[in-house]
Write an enzyme that holds these catalytic residues in place. Structure first.
Site, short mmCIF file in Angstrom:
data_model
loop_
_atom_site.label_atom_id
_atom_site.label_comp_id
_atom_site.label_asym_id
_atom_site.label_seq_id
_atom_site.Cartn_x
_atom_site.Cartn_y
_atom_site.Cartn_z
N SER A 167 0.86 -1.18 0.00
CA SER A 167 0.00 0.00 0.00
C SER A 167 0.90 1.23 0.00
O SER A 167 2.06 1.14 0.42
CB SER A 167 -0.87 0.01 1.26
OG SER A 167 -1.61 1.22 1.33
N TYR B 192 -1.71 -1.29 10.30
CA TYR B 192 -1.75 -1.49 8.85
C TYR B 192 -0.46 -0.96 8.19
O TYR B 192 0.14 -1.64 7.35
CB TYR B 192 -2.99 -0.76 8.30
CG TYR B 192 -3.27 -0.99 6.83
CD1 TYR B 192 -3.92 -2.14 6.40
CD2 TYR B 192 -2.91 -0.03 5.88
CE1 TYR B 192 -4.20 -2.34 5.05
CE2 TYR B 192 -3.19 -0.22 4.54
CZ TYR B 192 -3.84 -1.37 4.12
OH TYR B 192 -4.10 -1.56 2.80
N1 LIG Z 1 -8.63 -0.64 -1.61
C1 LIG Z 1 -7.58 0.13 -1.46
O1 LIG Z 1 -7.66 1.35 -1.61
C2 LIG Z 1 -6.25 -0.46 -1.14
C3 LIG Z 1 -5.16 0.41 -1.10
C4 LIG Z 1 -3.90 -0.11 -0.83
C5 LIG Z 1 -3.75 -1.45 -0.60
N2 LIG Z 1 -4.82 -2.28 -0.63
C6 LIG Z 1 -4.57 -3.68 -0.37
O2 LIG Z 1 -5.08 -4.46 -1.43
C7 LIG Z 1 -5.47 -5.73 -0.93
C8 LIG Z 1 -6.90 -6.02 -1.35
O3 LIG Z 1 -7.71 -5.00 -0.83
P1 LIG Z 1 -9.22 -4.74 -1.26
O4 LIG Z 1 -9.42 -3.28 -1.23
O5 LIG Z 1 -9.52 -5.49 -2.48
O6 LIG Z 1 -9.93 -5.34 0.04
P2 LIG Z 1 -11.37 -6.00 0.23
O7 LIG Z 1 -12.32 -5.51 -0.80
O8 LIG Z 1 -11.67 -5.79 1.66
O9 LIG Z 1 -11.06 -7.53 -0.05
C9 LIG Z 1 -10.17 -8.21 0.78
C10 LIG Z 1 -10.02 -9.62 0.27
O10 LIG Z 1 -9.11 -10.29 1.13
C11 LIG Z 1 -9.73 -11.46 1.63
N3 LIG Z 1 -9.23 -11.79 2.96
C12 LIG Z 1 -9.16 -10.99 4.06
N4 LIG Z 1 -8.63 -11.66 5.08
C13 LIG Z 1 -8.35 -12.89 4.63
C14 LIG Z 1 -7.79 -14.05 5.22
N5 LIG Z 1 -7.39 -14.05 6.50
N6 LIG Z 1 -7.63 -15.16 4.45
C15 LIG Z 1 -8.04 -15.17 3.16
N7 LIG Z 1 -8.57 -14.11 2.55
C16 LIG Z 1 -8.74 -12.98 3.28
C17 LIG Z 1 -11.20 -11.18 1.60
O11 LIG Z 1 -11.87 -12.43 1.53
P3 LIG Z 1 -13.31 -12.66 2.24
O12 LIG Z 1 -14.25 -11.71 1.61
O13 LIG Z 1 -13.58 -14.07 1.94
O14 LIG Z 1 -13.08 -12.35 3.69
C18 LIG Z 1 -11.32 -10.38 0.30
O15 LIG Z 1 -11.36 -11.24 -0.82
C19 LIG Z 1 -5.26 -5.70 0.57
O16 LIG Z 1 -4.02 -6.28 0.89
C20 LIG Z 1 -5.24 -4.21 0.87
O17 LIG Z 1 -4.51 -3.94 2.02
C21 LIG Z 1 -6.09 -1.80 -0.89
#
Ligand SMILES: NC(=O)c1ccc[n+]([C@@H]2O[C@H](COP(=O)([O-])OP(=O)(O)OC[C@H]3O[C@@H](n4cnc5c(N)ncnc54)[C@H](OP(=O)(O)O)[C@@H]3O)[C@@H](O)[C@H]2O)c1
Lengths: 82, 244
Positions: B142, B156
């Site tokens: 991130s 985080y």
């Molecule tokens: N969105 C942003 O702006 C942003 C920015 C920077 C970085 N990121 C990073 O990008 C990644 C994805 O984020 P996102 O925004 O797509 O998040 P999201 O919409 O909340 O989705 C998170 C995903 O991770 C899965 N997950 C969470 N905990 C888990 C575990 N213990 N074991 C297996 N699967 C797990 C969830 O599965 P379930 O639904 O089955 O729980 C879901 O598929 C993360 O690492 C986040 O930190 C996101």
């Protein structure tokens, strides 16, 4: 392990695995150092995977750091498998 | 579509960025194992969509932070598809709060999921990769914790900074075996994780909009490709100029 592992078996496995990693087979002798053979720490980590698969012996980072020659590696593996 | 002898595992692939990554890799010819924790309906939908588009994908259930999960998830992907050629550590959680109020559990859960689970998966996946002399690991970090920081995200930020440091450390260990380890650092991407962010937040973004999950997935697809063979230990920032 139920069956005992012989030094010959370990020597063969170690020599085969090392040969895959680069050095000429003729150079892989008991007293050859890993340095001479150009076998580095990553090669030894790979060798330890093979050893674990074949003999169920797990070599840790400390173990790997302490062995300098092919013979030392073989002896360590034999002693751990015993 | 190119056929491949190895497969890709995407953790947290049931929605958001992970689902977009799974689709992008499948479109590039990777058979994809789509891991999910609780998305029993969402993960199969992602899989069905990939299959309908002519790709190969299977769902693989499991909480990445559970003991033994790394071995279990990778073995399951290999059993159903092929040896692991690409690992994408995308599963991530946040539990925000000012440091003064963060409970141990909030700290531990975030570090476990975002950092420790990624380490255990990488350690296990790289074993096969170094022996095949080829492999790709992409860690979803991130901008938070790497190029900028927000109040309320000590856990985080630490997990993501740790992930970037781990990426570099492992990259230099395995580079000579044809295995690359890189990170992608997204900024504000429109997913459930950022659903509560206000439009005011976006004013800080030079691009004046949130990113789309597909825009992050495109970078992952590139880093997983053969073309990216000489890029390792890098962090690719995908943030609309936020940290520029
Ligand atoms: N969105 C942003 O702006 C942003 C920015 C920077 C970085 N990121 C990073 O990008 C990644 C994805 O984020 P996102 O925004 O797509 O998040 P999201 O919409 O909340 O989705 C998170 C995903 O991770 C899965 N997950 C969470 N905990 C888990 C575990 N213990 N074991 C297996 N699967 C797990 C969830 O599965 P379930 O639904 O089955 O729980 C879901 O598929 C993360 O690492 C986040 O930190 C996101």
């Amino acid at each position: 392990m139920a069956t005992t592992v012989t030094a010959e078996q370990v020597e063969t496995v170690v020599a085969d695995a090392l040969a895959e990693l680069g050095p000429d087979r003729e150079l892989i002798k008991r007293d050859a150092t890993f340095e001479e053979l150009d076998v580095d720490s990553l090669d030894l980590a790979e060798l330890s995977q093979v050893v674990e698969e074949k003999f169920g012996v797990r070599l840790k980072g400390d173990d790997i750091a302490s062995i300098k020659t092919v013979g030392q590696a073989v002896d360590l593996i034999v002693s751990k498998a015993g | 579509m190119a056929t491949r002898e190895t497969c890709a595992l995407v953790t947290g692939g049931s929605r958001g960025i992970g689902a977009a990554i799974a689709r992008a890799l499948a479109a590039d010819g990777w058979p994809v194992a789509v891991n999910f924790r609780s998305g029993e309906a969402a993960a199969p939908a992602v899989v069905d969509e990939i299959v309908a588009a002519g790709g190969t994908a299977v769902p693989v259930a499991g909480d990445v932070s559970a003991p033994g999960a790394a071995e279990q998830l990778l073995a399951e992907a290999e059993r159903q598809l092929a040896p692991i050629g690409a690992l994408v550590n995308n599963a991530g959680v946040n539990a925000d709060g000012l440091a003064l109020q963060l409970e141990d559990d909030d700290w531990n859960r975030v570090i476990e999921t975002n950092l420790s689970a990624a380490f255990r998966l990488t350690r296990q996946a790289v074993r096969g990769m170094i022996r095949r002399r080829h492999g790709r690991v992409v860690n979803i970090a991130s901008v938070v914790g790497t190029t900028l920081t927000n109040p309320g995200q000590a856990n985080y930020a630490a997990s993501k900074a740790g992930l970037v440091a781990m990426t570099k450390a492992i990259a230099v260990e395995v580079a000579r075996r044809g295995v690359t380890v890189n990170a992608v650092a997204p900024g504000f991407i429109a997913t459930e994780m950022t659903a509560e962010l206000t439009t005011g937040t976006l004013e800080a973004v030079p691009a004046r909009r949130a990113g789309r999950p597909e825009e992050v997935a495109a970078s992952v697809r590139f880093l997983a490709s053969d073309e990216a063979a000489y890029i390792t230990g890098a962090t690719l920032v995908v943030d609309g100029g936020l940290s520029a």
